[in-house]
Enzyme design. Structure first.
Site, PDB file in Angstrom:
ATOM      1  CG  ASP A   7      -2.138   0.878   1.058  1.00  0.00           C
ATOM      2  OD1 ASP A   7      -3.217   0.317   0.786  1.00  0.00           O
ATOM      3  OD2 ASP A   7      -2.030   2.121   1.180  1.00  0.00           O
TER       4      ASP A   7
ATOM      5  CB  VAL B  31       0.820   1.432  -8.246  1.00  0.00           C
ATOM      6  CG1 VAL B  31       0.653   0.283  -7.266  1.00  0.00           C
ATOM      7  CG2 VAL B  31      -0.417   2.322  -8.285  1.00  0.00           C
TER       8      VAL B  31
ATOM      9  CG  ASN C  61      -7.475  -3.547  -4.612  1.00  0.00           C
ATOM     10  OD1 ASN C  61      -8.590  -3.797  -5.065  1.00  0.00           O
ATOM     11  ND2 ASN C  61      -7.299  -2.771  -3.543  1.00  0.00           N
TER      12      ASN C  61
ATOM     13  CE1 TYR D 176     -11.902   4.534  -9.990  1.00  0.00           C
ATOM     14  CE2 TYR D 176     -14.145   4.257 -10.806  1.00  0.00           C
ATOM     15  CZ  TYR D 176     -13.080   3.810 -10.041  1.00  0.00           C
ATOM     16  OH  TYR D 176     -13.198   2.628  -9.330  1.00  0.00           O
TER      17      TYR D 176
ATOM     18  CE  LYS E 276     -10.841   1.397 -11.357  1.00  0.00           C
ATOM     19  NZ  LYS E 276      -9.885   0.479 -10.693  1.00  0.00           N
TER      20      LYS E 276
ATOM     21  CB  ALA F 107     -17.396  -3.147  -2.982  1.00  0.00           C
TER      22      ALA F 107
END
Ligand SMILES: NC(=O)c1ccc[n+]([C@@H]2O[C@H](COP(=O)([O-])OP(=O)(O)OC[C@H]3O[C@@H](n4cnc5c(N)ncnc54)[C@H](O)[C@@H]3O)[C@@H](O)[C@H]2O)c1
Length: 262
Positions: free
Chosen positions: A50, A79, A105, A170, A174, A203
Protein backbone atom coordinates in the site's frame (compact mmCIF):
# COMPACT_ATOMS: atom_id res chain seq x y z
CA UNK A 1 -29.37 -17.36 0.61
CA UNK A 2 -30.37 -14.01 2.07
CA UNK A 3 -29.51 -11.51 -0.69
CA UNK A 4 -29.71 -8.62 1.78
CA UNK A 5 -27.30 -10.14 4.28
CA UNK A 6 -25.23 -12.90 2.69
CA UNK A 7 -23.37 -15.28 4.98
CA UNK A 8 -19.58 -15.13 4.80
CA UNK A 9 -18.44 -17.99 2.57
CA UNK A 10 -15.72 -20.28 3.97
CA UNK A 11 -12.56 -20.96 1.94
CA UNK A 12 -12.52 -23.84 -0.54
CA UNK A 13 -8.78 -24.27 -1.06
CA UNK A 14 -8.83 -22.48 -4.42
CA UNK A 15 -5.33 -21.04 -3.92
CA UNK A 16 -3.83 -23.97 -2.05
CA UNK A 17 -0.01 -23.64 -1.86
CA UNK A 18 0.06 -20.54 -4.06
CA UNK A 19 1.86 -17.30 -3.23
CA UNK A 20 0.11 -13.96 -3.65
CA UNK A 21 1.04 -10.29 -4.05
CA UNK A 22 -1.67 -7.60 -3.67
CA UNK A 23 -1.39 -3.83 -4.13
CA UNK A 24 -3.44 -1.26 -2.17
CA UNK A 25 -4.34 -3.79 0.51
CA UNK A 26 -4.15 -1.64 3.64
CA UNK A 27 -7.51 0.08 3.31
CA UNK A 28 -10.96 -0.98 4.49
CA UNK A 29 -12.04 -2.17 1.06
CA UNK A 30 -11.55 -4.85 -1.57
CA UNK A 31 -7.74 -5.02 -1.27
CA UNK A 32 -7.56 -6.19 2.33
CA UNK A 33 -10.63 -8.39 1.82
CA UNK A 34 -8.84 -10.08 -1.10
CA UNK A 35 -5.72 -10.62 1.00
CA UNK A 36 -7.74 -12.27 3.76
CA UNK A 37 -9.73 -14.33 1.29
CA UNK A 38 -6.52 -15.52 -0.43
CA UNK A 39 -5.20 -16.83 2.89
CA UNK A 40 -8.55 -18.49 3.62
CA UNK A 41 -8.32 -20.10 0.17
CA UNK A 42 -5.09 -21.77 1.24
CA UNK A 43 -2.35 -19.51 -0.11
CA UNK A 44 0.94 -20.41 1.58
CA UNK A 45 2.49 -16.93 1.72
CA UNK A 46 1.47 -13.39 0.88
CA UNK A 47 2.92 -9.91 0.40
CA UNK A 48 0.53 -7.03 0.84
CA UNK A 49 1.39 -3.53 -0.28
CA UNK A 50 0.00 0.00 0.00
CA UNK A 51 1.12 3.61 -0.33
CA UNK A 52 0.17 4.23 3.34
CA UNK A 53 2.98 2.97 5.56
CA UNK A 54 1.21 3.15 8.93
CA UNK A 55 -1.95 1.38 7.82
CA UNK A 56 0.14 -1.21 6.00
CA UNK A 57 1.99 -2.15 9.18
CA UNK A 58 -1.26 -2.63 11.10
CA UNK A 59 -2.83 -4.50 8.18
CA UNK A 60 0.02 -7.04 8.15
CA UNK A 61 -0.57 -7.66 11.86
CA UNK A 62 -4.34 -7.79 11.39
CA UNK A 63 -4.00 -10.33 8.57
CA UNK A 64 -1.74 -12.50 10.71
CA UNK A 65 -4.09 -12.25 13.70
CA UNK A 66 -7.26 -12.95 11.72
CA UNK A 67 -5.92 -15.88 9.70
CA UNK A 68 -3.11 -17.38 11.80
CA UNK A 69 -0.75 -17.32 8.79
CA UNK A 70 2.79 -16.24 9.71
CA UNK A 71 4.09 -15.93 6.14
CA UNK A 72 2.76 -12.40 5.68
CA UNK A 73 4.94 -9.45 4.67
CA UNK A 74 4.21 -5.80 3.94
CA UNK A 75 6.06 -3.46 1.57
CA UNK A 76 5.07 0.12 0.89
CA UNK A 77 4.64 1.04 -2.75
CA UNK A 78 3.12 3.90 -4.67
CA UNK A 79 2.10 2.24 -7.94
CA UNK A 80 2.63 5.60 -9.68
CA UNK A 81 6.38 5.23 -9.07
CA UNK A 82 8.25 2.87 -11.40
CA UNK A 83 11.18 2.32 -9.01
CA UNK A 84 8.85 1.45 -6.14
CA UNK A 85 6.91 -0.93 -8.36
CA UNK A 86 10.07 -2.79 -9.35
CA UNK A 87 11.26 -2.84 -5.73
CA UNK A 88 7.89 -4.29 -4.64
CA UNK A 89 7.91 -7.05 -7.23
CA UNK A 90 11.54 -7.93 -6.42
CA UNK A 91 10.75 -7.97 -2.69
CA UNK A 92 7.74 -10.25 -3.23
CA UNK A 93 9.67 -12.58 -5.55
CA UNK A 94 12.34 -12.89 -2.88
CA UNK A 95 10.05 -13.38 0.15
CA UNK A 96 7.60 -15.68 -1.63
CA UNK A 97 10.11 -17.67 -3.65
CA UNK A 98 8.20 -16.53 -6.75
CA UNK A 99 4.85 -14.79 -7.11
CA UNK A 100 2.12 -17.14 -8.40
CA UNK A 101 -0.71 -14.61 -8.26
CA UNK A 102 -0.58 -10.81 -8.60
CA UNK A 103 -3.70 -8.84 -7.74
CA UNK A 104 -3.58 -5.25 -9.03
CA UNK A 105 -6.08 -3.58 -6.73
CA UNK A 106 -4.78 0.01 -6.66
CA UNK A 107 -7.09 2.59 -8.19
CA UNK A 108 -7.93 6.18 -7.38
CA UNK A 109 -11.02 8.31 -8.01
CA UNK A 110 -12.28 11.83 -7.41
CA UNK A 111 -15.54 13.55 -8.29
CA UNK A 112 -15.16 16.39 -10.80
CA UNK A 113 -17.15 17.74 -13.74
CA UNK A 114 -15.10 17.60 -16.94
CA UNK A 115 -15.38 21.35 -17.59
CA UNK A 116 -13.75 22.00 -14.19
CA UNK A 117 -11.08 19.33 -14.57
CA UNK A 118 -7.45 20.43 -14.30
CA UNK A 119 -4.78 18.39 -16.07
CA UNK A 120 -3.18 17.52 -12.72
CA UNK A 121 -6.31 15.86 -11.37
CA UNK A 122 -6.97 14.00 -14.63
CA UNK A 123 -3.36 12.83 -14.83
CA UNK A 124 -3.18 11.66 -11.21
CA UNK A 125 -6.23 9.42 -11.55
CA UNK A 126 -4.93 7.98 -14.83
CA UNK A 127 -1.42 7.57 -13.43
CA UNK A 128 -2.43 5.57 -10.36
CA UNK A 129 -5.36 3.65 -11.81
CA UNK A 130 -4.28 2.84 -15.36
CA UNK A 131 -0.53 3.45 -15.49
CA UNK A 132 -0.01 1.85 -12.05
CA UNK A 133 -1.78 -1.32 -13.23
CA UNK A 134 0.32 -1.25 -16.41
CA UNK A 135 3.60 -0.81 -14.48
CA UNK A 136 2.86 -3.68 -12.10
CA UNK A 137 1.69 -5.92 -14.97
CA UNK A 138 4.65 -5.10 -17.22
CA UNK A 139 7.27 -5.86 -14.59
CA UNK A 140 5.52 -8.93 -13.20
CA UNK A 141 4.92 -10.34 -16.69
CA UNK A 142 8.64 -10.17 -17.46
CA UNK A 143 9.37 -12.34 -14.44
CA UNK A 144 6.42 -14.71 -14.91
CA UNK A 145 7.54 -15.18 -18.52
CA UNK A 146 10.81 -16.70 -17.35
CA UNK A 147 8.86 -19.29 -15.32
CA UNK A 148 6.17 -19.89 -17.96
CA UNK A 149 3.36 -19.56 -15.42
CA UNK A 150 1.45 -17.09 -13.27
CA UNK A 151 -1.86 -15.31 -12.96
CA UNK A 152 -2.68 -11.59 -12.83
CA UNK A 153 -6.03 -10.22 -11.68
CA UNK A 154 -6.82 -6.53 -12.24
CA UNK A 155 -9.47 -4.47 -10.51
CA UNK A 156 -11.53 -2.48 -13.04
CA UNK A 157 -15.01 -0.99 -12.50
CA UNK A 158 -18.37 -1.02 -14.30
CA UNK A 159 -17.56 2.62 -15.07
CA UNK A 160 -15.14 1.26 -17.67
CA UNK A 161 -18.31 0.32 -19.59
CA UNK A 162 -20.82 2.94 -18.46
CA UNK A 163 -21.25 6.67 -18.05
CA UNK A 164 -21.56 8.59 -14.81
CA UNK A 165 -21.41 12.34 -14.34
CA UNK A 166 -18.18 13.73 -12.85
CA UNK A 167 -16.33 10.46 -13.45
CA UNK A 168 -14.77 10.95 -16.92
CA UNK A 169 -11.19 10.56 -15.62
CA UNK A 170 -11.89 7.47 -13.50
CA UNK A 171 -14.11 5.86 -16.16
CA UNK A 172 -11.46 6.47 -18.84
CA UNK A 173 -8.81 4.93 -16.58
CA UNK A 174 -10.94 1.84 -15.88
CA UNK A 175 -11.82 1.41 -19.58
CA UNK A 176 -8.06 1.52 -20.08
CA UNK A 177 -7.56 -1.20 -17.47
CA UNK A 178 -10.00 -3.40 -19.39
CA UNK A 179 -8.18 -2.78 -22.69
CA UNK A 180 -4.82 -3.37 -21.02
CA UNK A 181 -6.14 -6.65 -19.62
CA UNK A 182 -7.24 -7.86 -23.09
CA UNK A 183 -4.04 -6.88 -24.89
CA UNK A 184 -1.59 -7.99 -22.18
CA UNK A 185 -3.44 -11.33 -21.91
CA UNK A 186 -2.95 -11.97 -25.62
CA UNK A 187 0.82 -11.46 -25.26
CA UNK A 188 1.01 -13.41 -21.99
CA UNK A 189 -0.87 -16.40 -23.42
CA UNK A 190 2.28 -17.13 -25.45
CA UNK A 191 4.13 -17.97 -22.25
CA UNK A 192 1.46 -19.52 -20.04
CA UNK A 193 0.36 -16.49 -18.01
CA UNK A 194 -3.34 -15.58 -17.61
CA UNK A 195 -4.61 -12.03 -17.06
CA UNK A 196 -8.24 -11.14 -16.25
CA UNK A 197 -10.11 -8.38 -14.46
CA UNK A 198 -13.03 -8.02 -12.10
CA UNK A 199 -15.38 -5.13 -12.63
CA UNK A 200 -17.28 -4.22 -9.45
CA UNK A 201 -20.24 -1.85 -9.49
CA UNK A 202 -20.33 -0.88 -5.83
CA UNK A 203 -18.66 -2.34 -2.75
CA UNK A 204 -19.44 -0.26 0.31
CA UNK A 205 -16.87 0.00 3.09
CA UNK A 206 -16.09 2.53 5.86
CA UNK A 207 -13.52 4.57 3.88
CA UNK A 208 -15.92 4.91 0.93
CA UNK A 209 -18.73 5.96 3.29
CA UNK A 210 -16.44 8.72 4.58
CA UNK A 211 -15.42 10.01 1.15
CA UNK A 212 -18.63 9.67 -0.93
CA UNK A 213 -21.81 11.68 -0.28
CA UNK A 214 -24.53 9.56 1.39
CA UNK A 215 -27.10 10.55 -1.28
CA UNK A 216 -24.81 9.29 -4.06
CA UNK A 217 -24.23 5.96 -2.30
CA UNK A 218 -27.99 5.57 -1.78
CA UNK A 219 -28.59 6.31 -5.47
CA UNK A 220 -25.97 3.77 -6.54
CA UNK A 221 -27.38 1.14 -4.17
CA UNK A 222 -30.79 1.82 -5.66
CA UNK A 223 -29.48 0.80 -9.12
CA UNK A 224 -28.65 -2.69 -7.86
CA UNK A 225 -31.25 -5.45 -8.17
CA UNK A 226 -30.22 -6.55 -4.67
CA UNK A 227 -30.82 -3.04 -3.34
CA UNK A 228 -27.36 -2.96 -1.78
CA UNK A 229 -23.72 -2.74 -2.76
CA UNK A 230 -21.52 -5.84 -2.62
CA UNK A 231 -19.75 -6.83 0.55
CA UNK A 232 -16.04 -6.32 -0.15
CA UNK A 233 -15.46 -10.06 0.30
CA UNK A 234 -18.01 -10.79 -2.44
CA UNK A 235 -15.76 -8.95 -4.91
CA UNK A 236 -12.74 -10.76 -3.43
CA UNK A 237 -14.48 -14.08 -4.13
CA UNK A 238 -14.63 -13.26 -7.86
CA UNK A 239 -10.93 -12.37 -7.74
CA UNK A 240 -10.20 -15.77 -6.18
CA UNK A 241 -12.05 -17.51 -9.01
CA UNK A 242 -9.99 -15.54 -11.55
CA UNK A 243 -6.77 -16.32 -9.66
CA UNK A 244 -7.51 -20.04 -9.39
CA UNK A 245 -7.36 -22.97 -11.81
CA UNK A 246 -11.17 -22.84 -12.02
CA UNK A 247 -10.73 -20.06 -14.59
CA UNK A 248 -8.08 -21.93 -16.65
CA UNK A 249 -9.93 -21.21 -19.91
CA UNK A 250 -10.35 -17.53 -19.24
CA UNK A 251 -7.88 -14.86 -20.23
CA UNK A 252 -8.25 -11.22 -21.28
CA UNK A 253 -11.76 -11.17 -19.81
CA UNK A 254 -13.41 -8.65 -17.51
CA UNK A 255 -16.00 -10.22 -15.23
CA UNK A 256 -18.63 -7.96 -13.75
CA UNK A 257 -19.35 -8.26 -10.02
CA UNK A 258 -22.68 -6.48 -9.90
CA UNK A 259 -26.42 -7.01 -9.65
CA UNK A 260 -27.18 -4.11 -12.00
CA UNK A 261 -27.85 -6.38 -14.98
CA UNK A 262 -30.29 -8.63 -13.13
N1 LIG B 1 -15.39 0.13 -3.60
C1 LIG B 1 -16.08 0.22 -4.73
O1 LIG B 1 -17.31 0.47 -4.75
C2 LIG B 1 -15.41 -0.03 -6.05
C3 LIG B 1 -16.19 -0.17 -7.22
C4 LIG B 1 -15.54 -0.40 -8.43
C5 LIG B 1 -14.16 -0.50 -8.47
N2 LIG B 1 -13.43 -0.35 -7.33
C6 LIG B 1 -11.97 -0.46 -7.42
O2 LIG B 1 -11.54 -1.36 -6.44
C7 LIG B 1 -10.22 -1.01 -6.01
C8 LIG B 1 -10.19 -0.96 -4.50
O3 LIG B 1 -11.00 0.10 -4.02
P1 LIG B 1 -11.72 0.07 -2.63
O4 LIG B 1 -12.69 1.21 -2.63
O5 LIG B 1 -12.31 -1.27 -2.36
O6 LIG B 1 -10.60 0.42 -1.54
P2 LIG B 1 -9.33 -0.43 -1.03
O7 LIG B 1 -9.32 -0.37 0.46
O8 LIG B 1 -9.28 -1.77 -1.66
O9 LIG B 1 -8.14 0.44 -1.60
C9 LIG B 1 -7.80 1.69 -1.03
C10 LIG B 1 -6.30 1.67 -0.72
O10 LIG B 1 -5.57 2.11 -1.87
C11 LIG B 1 -4.40 2.72 -1.41
N3 LIG B 1 -3.78 3.55 -2.45
C12 LIG B 1 -4.23 4.74 -2.92
N4 LIG B 1 -3.36 5.22 -3.83
C13 LIG B 1 -2.37 4.31 -3.98
C14 LIG B 1 -1.19 4.25 -4.76
N5 LIG B 1 -0.85 5.27 -5.59
N6 LIG B 1 -0.40 3.16 -4.66
C15 LIG B 1 -0.72 2.16 -3.82
N7 LIG B 1 -1.81 2.16 -3.03
C16 LIG B 1 -2.63 3.23 -3.10
C17 LIG B 1 -4.91 3.55 -0.22
O11 LIG B 1 -3.87 3.92 0.64
C18 LIG B 1 -5.92 2.61 0.41
O12 LIG B 1 -5.34 1.88 1.48
C19 LIG B 1 -9.87 0.29 -6.73
O13 LIG B 1 -9.12 0.00 -7.90
C20 LIG B 1 -11.23 0.84 -7.11
O14 LIG B 1 -11.16 1.69 -8.22
C21 LIG B 1 -14.02 -0.11 -6.13
Amino acid sequence: MDIKKPAYVPGHGLLKDRSVLITAAAGAGIGFAAAKRAVEEGCRAIVISDIHEGRLESSVQKLKDETGLEQVWGKTCNVANEEQVQALVNFAEDKLGGVDVLINNAGLGTTKALIDMEDDEWNKVIDVTLNGTMRMTRYMMKIMKTRGEGVIVNNASVLGWRAQKEQAHYAAAKAGVMALTRCAALEAADFGVRINAVSPSLAVHPMLKKSAPAELLAELEGREAYGRGAEVWEVANVMMFLASDYSSYLTGETISCSSQHA
